[in-house]
Design a protein around this motif. Sequence first.
Motif, PDB file in Angstrom:
ATOM      1  N   ASP A 204      15.345 -11.408  -1.696  1.00  0.00           N
ATOM      2  CA  ASP A 204      16.135 -10.182  -1.658  1.00  0.00           C
ATOM      3  C   ASP A 204      15.238  -8.953  -1.777  1.00  0.00           C
ATOM      4  O   ASP A 204      15.517  -7.908  -1.172  1.00  0.00           O
ATOM      5  CB  ASP A 204      17.172 -10.173  -2.773  1.00  0.00           C
ATOM      6  N   LYS A 205      14.173  -9.058  -2.566  1.00  0.00           N
ATOM      7  CA  LYS A 205      13.233  -7.940  -2.661  1.00  0.00           C
ATOM      8  C   LYS A 205      12.541  -7.708  -1.317  1.00  0.00           C
ATOM      9  O   LYS A 205      12.348  -6.570  -0.890  1.00  0.00           O
ATOM     10  CB  LYS A 205      12.199  -8.209  -3.749  1.00  0.00           C
ATOM     11  N   LEU A 206      12.167  -8.796  -0.650  1.00  0.00           N
ATOM     12  CA  LEU A 206      11.520  -8.671   0.647  1.00  0.00           C
ATOM     13  C   LEU A 206      12.485  -8.126   1.695  1.00  0.00           C
ATOM     14  O   LEU A 206      12.162  -7.192   2.440  1.00  0.00           O
ATOM     15  CB  LEU A 206      10.973 -10.023   1.104  1.00  0.00           C
ATOM     16  N   ALA A 207      13.665  -8.704   1.756  1.00  0.00           N
ATOM     17  CA  ALA A 207      14.664  -8.270   2.740  1.00  0.00           C
ATOM     18  C   ALA A 207      15.180  -6.881   2.421  1.00  0.00           C
ATOM     19  O   ALA A 207      15.579  -6.132   3.312  1.00  0.00           O
ATOM     20  CB  ALA A 207      15.816  -9.260   2.789  1.00  0.00           C
TER      21      ALA A 207
ATOM     22  N   TYR B 161       0.800  -1.230   0.000  1.00  0.00           N
ATOM     23  CA  TYR B 161       0.000   0.000   0.000  1.00  0.00           C
ATOM     24  C   TYR B 161       0.840   1.291   0.000  1.00  0.00           C
ATOM     25  O   TYR B 161       0.474   2.256  -0.676  1.00  0.00           O
ATOM     26  CB  TYR B 161      -0.980  -0.001   1.170  1.00  0.00           C
ATOM     27  N   PRO B 162       1.958   1.361   0.747  1.00  0.00           N
ATOM     28  CA  PRO B 162       2.762   2.595   0.656  1.00  0.00           C
ATOM     29  C   PRO B 162       3.285   2.858  -0.753  1.00  0.00           C
ATOM     30  O   PRO B 162       3.432   4.020  -1.155  1.00  0.00           O
ATOM     31  CB  PRO B 162       3.916   2.341   1.635  1.00  0.00           C
ATOM     32  N   TRP B 163       3.528   1.806  -1.502  1.00  0.00           N
ATOM     33  CA  TRP B 163       4.093   1.980  -2.852  1.00  0.00           C
ATOM     34  C   TRP B 163       3.005   2.346  -3.849  1.00  0.00           C
ATOM     35  O   TRP B 163       3.263   3.034  -4.835  1.00  0.00           O
ATOM     36  CB  TRP B 163       4.893   0.745  -3.232  1.00  0.00           C
ATOM     37  N   THR B 164       1.769   1.907  -3.577  1.00  0.00           N
ATOM     38  CA  THR B 164       0.633   2.446  -4.326  1.00  0.00           C
ATOM     39  C   THR B 164       0.514   3.945  -4.073  1.00  0.00           C
ATOM     40  O   THR B 164       0.324   4.735  -5.007  1.00  0.00           O
ATOM     41  CB  THR B 164      -0.668   1.736  -3.910  1.00  0.00           C
ATOM     42  N   LEU B 165       0.651   4.344  -2.815  1.00  0.00           N
ATOM     43  CA  LEU B 165       0.585   5.766  -2.479  1.00  0.00           C
ATOM     44  C   LEU B 165       1.685   6.546  -3.201  1.00  0.00           C
ATOM     45  O   LEU B 165       1.441   7.641  -3.724  1.00  0.00           O
ATOM     46  CB  LEU B 165       0.692   5.953  -0.966  1.00  0.00           C
ATOM     47  N   ALA B 166       2.885   6.011  -3.251  1.00  0.00           N
ATOM     48  CA  ALA B 166       3.988   6.699  -3.929  1.00  0.00           C
ATOM     49  C   ALA B 166       3.668   6.935  -5.399  1.00  0.00           C
ATOM     50  O   ALA B 166       3.902   8.032  -5.938  1.00  0.00           O
ATOM     51  CB  ALA B 166       5.275   5.892  -3.789  1.00  0.00           C
ATOM     52  N   LEU B 167       3.100   5.931  -6.057  1.00  0.00           N
ATOM     53  CA  LEU B 167       2.754   6.076  -7.473  1.00  0.00           C
ATOM     54  C   LEU B 167       1.583   7.035  -7.662  1.00  0.00           C
ATOM     55  O   LEU B 167       1.528   7.779  -8.649  1.00  0.00           O
ATOM     56  CB  LEU B 167       2.441   4.710  -8.082  1.00  0.00           C
TER      57      LEU B 167
ATOM     58  N   PRO C 239      16.994  -4.453   8.083  1.00  0.00           N
ATOM     59  CA  PRO C 239      17.873  -3.840   7.081  1.00  0.00           C
ATOM     60  C   PRO C 239      17.159  -2.756   6.289  1.00  0.00           C
ATOM     61  O   PRO C 239      15.971  -2.864   5.981  1.00  0.00           O
ATOM     62  CB  PRO C 239      18.271  -5.014   6.187  1.00  0.00           C
ATOM     63  N   VAL C 240      17.887  -1.703   5.952  1.00  0.00           N
ATOM     64  CA  VAL C 240      17.386  -0.635   5.092  1.00  0.00           C
ATOM     65  C   VAL C 240      17.537  -1.077   3.646  1.00  0.00           C
ATOM     66  O   VAL C 240      18.582  -1.622   3.251  1.00  0.00           O
ATOM     67  CB  VAL C 240      18.160   0.676   5.344  1.00  0.00           C
ATOM     68  N   LEU C 241      16.522  -0.856   2.844  1.00  0.00           N
ATOM     69  CA  LEU C 241      16.506  -1.340   1.461  1.00  0.00           C
ATOM     70  C   LEU C 241      17.658  -0.754   0.651  1.00  0.00           C
ATOM     71  O   LEU C 241      17.903   0.454   0.669  1.00  0.00           O
ATOM     72  CB  LEU C 241      15.179  -0.997   0.796  1.00  0.00           C
ATOM     73  N   ASP C 242      18.364  -1.625  -0.068  1.00  0.00           N
ATOM     74  CA  ASP C 242      19.364  -1.226  -1.053  1.00  0.00           C
ATOM     75  C   ASP C 242      18.634  -0.926  -2.352  1.00  0.00           C
ATOM     76  O   ASP C 242      17.826  -1.743  -2.809  1.00  0.00           O
ATOM     77  CB  ASP C 242      20.358  -2.372  -1.256  1.00  0.00           C
ATOM     78  N   PRO C 243      18.869   0.240  -2.978  1.00  0.00           N
ATOM     79  CA  PRO C 243      18.150   0.568  -4.214  1.00  0.00           C
ATOM     80  C   PRO C 243      18.233  -0.499  -5.291  1.00  0.00           C
ATOM     81  O   PRO C 243      17.330  -0.609  -6.120  1.00  0.00           O
ATOM     82  CB  PRO C 243      18.814   1.872  -4.654  1.00  0.00           C
TER      83      PRO C 243
ATOM     84  N   ALA D  94      10.169   0.347  -2.521  1.00  0.00           N
ATOM     85  CA  ALA D  94      10.659   1.212  -3.588  1.00  0.00           C
ATOM     86  C   ALA D  94      11.719   2.201  -3.127  1.00  0.00           C
ATOM     87  O   ALA D  94      12.504   2.677  -3.941  1.00  0.00           O
ATOM     88  CB  ALA D  94       9.494   1.978  -4.223  1.00  0.00           C
ATOM     89  N   TYR D  95      11.747   2.521  -1.837  1.00  0.00           N
ATOM     90  CA  TYR D  95      12.676   3.525  -1.323  1.00  0.00           C
ATOM     91  C   TYR D  95      13.459   2.965  -0.133  1.00  0.00           C
ATOM     92  O   TYR D  95      13.012   2.004   0.524  1.00  0.00           O
ATOM     93  CB  TYR D  95      11.923   4.791  -0.903  1.00  0.00           C
ATOM     94  N   PRO D  96      14.606   3.549   0.189  1.00  0.00           N
ATOM     95  CA  PRO D  96      15.471   3.009   1.249  1.00  0.00           C
ATOM     96  C   PRO D  96      14.938   3.263   2.652  1.00  0.00           C
ATOM     97  O   PRO D  96      15.299   4.233   3.317  1.00  0.00           O
ATOM     98  CB  PRO D  96      16.813   3.720   1.006  1.00  0.00           C
ATOM     99  N   ILE D  97      14.060   2.378   3.094  1.00  0.00           N
ATOM    100  CA  ILE D  97      13.559   2.391   4.463  1.00  0.00           C
ATOM    101  C   ILE D  97      13.715   0.980   5.022  1.00  0.00           C
ATOM    102  O   ILE D  97      13.832   0.009   4.265  1.00  0.00           O
ATOM    103  CB  ILE D  97      12.094   2.863   4.546  1.00  0.00           C
TER     104      ILE D  97
END
Length: 412
Positions: free
Chosen positions: A370-373, A148-154, A183-187, A195-198
């Motif tokens: 890796d996408k999840l982590a 849902y946060p990534w829907t909001l971003a789009l 872990p903080v997301l690697d781009p 989608a963003y480094p959080i």
Amino acid sequence: MRTFSRRGFVGVAAASAVTSGTPAKSHMRTGRVIPGLEVLLGPKRARLAGKRVGLITNPTGVNRELESAIGLMAGATDFKLAALFGPEHGVWGDAQAGAAVADGVDARTGLPAFSLYGATRKPTPAMLAGLDVLVFDIQDIGARFYTYPWTLALVMQAAREAGIGVIVADRPNPIGGTRVEGPVLDPSSASFVGAYPIPISHGMTMGELATMMNMDFAIGCDLSVVTCANWRRGDDAALTGLPWVPPSPSMPTIDTAFIYPGTCLIEGTNLSEGRGTTKPFELIGAPFVDAHGLADRLNRRNLPGAHFRPAWFTPSFSKFQGQMCAGVQIHITDRTALAPIDTGIAVLLEVARHHSKDFSFKPGNPPFFDKLAGVSWLREAIVAGESLDGIKTRWQAELSAFKLKRARRLLY
């Protein structure tokens, strides 16, 4: 059943005037926290006056009386609800995880219901034509890989391009606003589950995330956040007094939400994460797992807030459909003490070590795990059998940097 009330909105305590319709049922107003939806339709209602509104929502978009935002807004006379938009699972939550949702017409209102989890995940110019503002009202879970946060971003990106504003009707983070872990997301691992480094647990509300995305990640739309009233950061969903509406089909209870930041990682492996059972993300296993051995080893770790019971289950859909799985049920003994990400990683460390011939990560480039982590090194560390403490040490520097950025965007 897809029903909603066409009664008018009854304002919050600070706004005693009734817009239209009959008075609210007082026996439902037991919670002290007032969601942003009610604040928007009460004291902040002028923000919508005279505008054609597009509403991005799902079954969680309700007031304290469980009345749908769709019904409350469709009956308004001072603004016009003109279109609906649904995220993953659809406007009415009737699609399973990952299932594409088609555009349609809402049977109750006759409004176009556009899917943001089908042919497109970003509103198109045609969808936004004639709209003056977009209102986003969806309950988040507080984990980075919820979509849902990534829907909001789009939505925010599309609104910027169309020159229209976005209003986020905020809601509490159901697992509390103080958990910042993982872990903080690697781009390089960015996707629609991050989608963003959080970090995995960001400890923010949807309105706070929107503010961060707009300011720190340079979306730059015309954004306003209508905060919910009376929420404190340390409050989880059980303390708000707000009714629990499952944000997705496999998020049935508050306990599910609490363990989800850790056990959603199981989705990136060949273990069942309990989808297709009544305890998704609390039941973990596979036909090849030694249930007693796994439970004993996990309990010896003395992980805070959790107890592991040997369990057997047969998923009705998803992984191992119709097959008996052995594993554990995670019983949450203390929500405050629980460390869900530690718990999920500990399960994977034990299974990877003791069932190395059968256990595997889902393939992909990058692998779905890796996408999840959000990083590739966590999968590699699990395969290598690194200690849980060693793994946690590896994400601390980036997590500390994120906390500093996060502190500037907190609204509560």
